[in-house]
Scaffold this motif. Structure first.
Motif, PDB file in Angstrom:
ATOM      1  N   UNK A  78       0.811  -1.219   0.000  1.00 10.95           N
ATOM      2  CA  UNK A  78       0.000   0.000   0.000  1.00 10.95           C
ATOM      3  C   UNK A  78       0.847   1.272   0.000  1.00 10.95           C
ATOM      4  N   UNK A  79       2.157   1.134   0.115  1.00 14.67           N
ATOM      5  CA  UNK A  79       3.031   2.306   0.201  1.00 14.67           C
ATOM      6  C   UNK A  79       3.624   2.649  -1.171  1.00 14.67           C
ATOM      7  N   UNK A  93       5.622  -0.799   6.376  1.00 14.29           N
ATOM      8  CA  UNK A  93       6.383  -2.021   6.631  1.00 14.29           C
ATOM      9  C   UNK A  93       7.613  -2.058   5.725  1.00 14.29           C
ATOM     10  N   UNK A  94       8.755  -2.335   6.333  1.00 10.26           N
ATOM     11  CA  UNK A  94      10.005  -2.406   5.576  1.00 10.26           C
ATOM     12  C   UNK A  94      10.959  -3.356   6.281  1.00 10.26           C
ATOM     13  N   UNK A 117       6.399  -1.872 -11.170  1.00 12.33           N
ATOM     14  CA  UNK A 117       6.079  -2.452  -9.862  1.00 12.33           C
ATOM     15  C   UNK A 117       4.568  -2.640  -9.764  1.00 12.33           C
ATOM     16  N   UNK A 118       4.154  -3.857  -9.403  1.00 10.29           N
ATOM     17  CA  UNK A 118       2.739  -4.164  -9.192  1.00 10.29           C
ATOM     18  C   UNK A 118       2.531  -4.472  -7.713  1.00 10.29           C
ATOM     19  N   UNK A 119       1.779  -3.635  -6.990  1.00  9.53           N
ATOM     20  CA  UNK A 119       1.563  -3.876  -5.563  1.00  9.53           C
ATOM     21  C   UNK A 119       1.053  -5.292  -5.292  1.00  9.53           C
ATOM     22  N   UNK A 120       1.711  -5.963  -4.335  1.00  9.69           N
ATOM     23  CA  UNK A 120       1.304  -7.303  -3.916  1.00  9.69           C
ATOM     24  C   UNK A 120       1.936  -8.439  -4.693  1.00  9.69           C
TER      25      UNK A 120
END
Length: 163
Positions: A78-79, A93-94, A117-120
């Protein structure tokens, strides 16, 4: 220089074969965030990080940079920084790249889900140092320290993981 990885945990480059630890979720093409899967794909080696306080920079064919104590990798779908290097702390989260153990003393950043980049779809697929017992990884490819240095010095630029 390309290396081939097969699901049984063997990495071959040129005529040499090395034992490798792979993801606890096995090897699959349909990688998702947090599944522990090593993606079955051609993964270009983008750059290498190393712990300069513990060892010398590895010889390799890609850019090399010393890690800092505040280096991390965002694994929060989500970031906006998802699947990118970040400076810690952040509000998402990192994963911390500066660790007490030796697993991330050398980290090769493998090109997975980074263009675009595709989230998830998964983040932080690294080539790094294996645990002494070759315990499964969270989805990365891991080798013994001397083996990792050797394949980097051979001019590694891509890892092809086969299902």
């Amino acid at each position: 220089m390309r290396a081939i990885v097969i699901p049984g945990g063997l990495l071959t480059i040129q005529s040499e074969t090395f034992r490798a630890a792979l993801g606890r979720g096995g090897v699959r093409a349909d990688k998702r965030e947090g599944d522990g899967v090593t993606p079955a794909a051609a993964l270009p080696l983008r750059q290498v990080f190393y712990r300069a306080d513990r060892l010398a920079a590895p010889d390799c064919a890609v850019p090399v940079r010393a890690l800092g104590r505040d280096d991390g990798w965002c694994d929060d779908p989500a970031d906006a920084a998802y699947n990118r290097p970040v400076r810690l702390p952040i509000g998402a989260s990192a994963e911390a790249l500066w660790r007490d153990d030796a697993v991330y003393d050398i980290i090769g950043v493998l090109g997975w889900n980074d263009n675009p980049i595709e989230p998830g779809r998964g983040s932080a697929i690294f080539l790094h140092i294996a645990q002494p017992d070759y315990a499964p990884t969270a989805g990365c490819v891991a080798l013994a320290p001397d083996d990792l240095r050797r394949i980097l010095a051979m001019g590694l630029t891509e890892i092809v993981v086969r299902a």
